[in-house]
Design an enzyme around this catalytic site. Sequence first.
Site, PDB file in Angstrom:
ATOM      1  N   GLU A  84      52.426   1.936  70.633  1.00  0.00           N
ATOM      2  CA  GLU A  84      53.694   2.640  70.475  1.00  0.00           C
ATOM      3  C   GLU A  84      53.517   4.130  70.215  1.00  0.00           C
ATOM      4  O   GLU A  84      54.473   4.902  70.314  1.00  0.00           O
ATOM      5  CB  GLU A  84      54.480   2.025  69.303  1.00  0.00           C
ATOM      6  CG  GLU A  84      55.011   0.629  69.556  1.00  0.00           C
ATOM      7  CD  GLU A  84      56.165   0.598  70.552  1.00  0.00           C
ATOM      8  OE1 GLU A  84      56.666   1.681  70.923  1.00  0.00           O
ATOM      9  OE2 GLU A  84      56.554  -0.510  70.966  1.00  0.00           O
ATOM     10  N   GLU A 115      37.376 -14.866  66.394  1.00  0.00           N
ATOM     11  CA  GLU A 115      37.342 -14.103  65.153  1.00  0.00           C
ATOM     12  C   GLU A 115      36.128 -14.415  64.283  1.00  0.00           C
ATOM     13  O   GLU A 115      35.910 -13.760  63.264  1.00  0.00           O
ATOM     14  CB  GLU A 115      38.608 -14.379  64.341  1.00  0.00           C
ATOM     15  CG  GLU A 115      38.705 -15.790  63.811  1.00  0.00           C
ATOM     16  CD  GLU A 115      39.972 -16.007  62.990  1.00  0.00           C
ATOM     17  OE1 GLU A 115      39.838 -16.420  61.832  1.00  0.00           O
ATOM     18  OE2 GLU A 115      41.069 -15.758  63.509  1.00  0.00           O
TER      19      GLU A 115
END
Length: 305
Positions: A84, A115
Amino acid sequence: MALEDHLLTESRNPLTTGIDAAGALGIVEIMNDEDVKVVEAVRAEAANVAKAVEWTAERFRRGGRLIYVGAGTSGRLGVLDASECPPTFSTPPEMVVGLIAGGQAALTRSIEGAEDHAEIGAAEIADMGVTDRDIVVGIASSGRTPYVLGAVREARKRGAATVGIACNRPSLLGDEVDLDVALLVGPEVISGSTRLKSGTATKMVLNMITTGAMILIGKTLGNRMIDFTPVNEKLRIRARRMLRELAEVDDDRAVELLAACGGRLKTALVAQLAEVGPEEADALLAANGGQVRRAVAAKTGASRL
């Protein structure tokens, strides 16, 4: 007793045990009551978040980067915040970067085991050529995700500033970073579902880090985004409107200023308010940390804003 049994984020919430019998309105009200706690959890860490904002702005001024690292929801939130920044603040895409365990595919689906590998997190930081000009923010609600731990360890070895955002304290992540931000939102509405309160708290803090740092480096004037180049009609109209309002010129003059300044609104503002040409306006901005008020005051002795 397993490590998970000690984690606040994995504990059972006594206030939501009957949520499955509450009906739609009851579920919404229960969740809303729990979300109220998120704001206070973030407020409790305000001083640490402010420090992260200052550190990030300082790295940006040195030409460095903000790099988010996370897995699952935490990773997606980092990527979202990074993505963004270019449309919001006209930053280059490499200035704020989001790394997620499992890569781009993990944005839309779970990548099993991604992960669990600290060495992959470390390798990705190394591949990015992280240096002491950068800041690396590890995000892990549990505070123990190996991918994130490996990344922040490698970042520290390379001299980067490191911040950890977790929803437990103490945490393994907190022990590995220069700055520990612990958002203690309490047990989730649905046990262990950290996309809920933990995710909301994390998103709030990421908003603060990027927005706060961008404000400090001069991307806004007051509460207006002014560091953009009008590349479409909507932005051209916005730039002209801001020039009319802030510099008190008519629309014809606004168009003329933007054309002379290559469409750069900040340059146009300084050029008009300080009564200088575009090149001197850019020089004034560069000498004053990109801040329009300071640039104008440096020339005129008053901010005029």
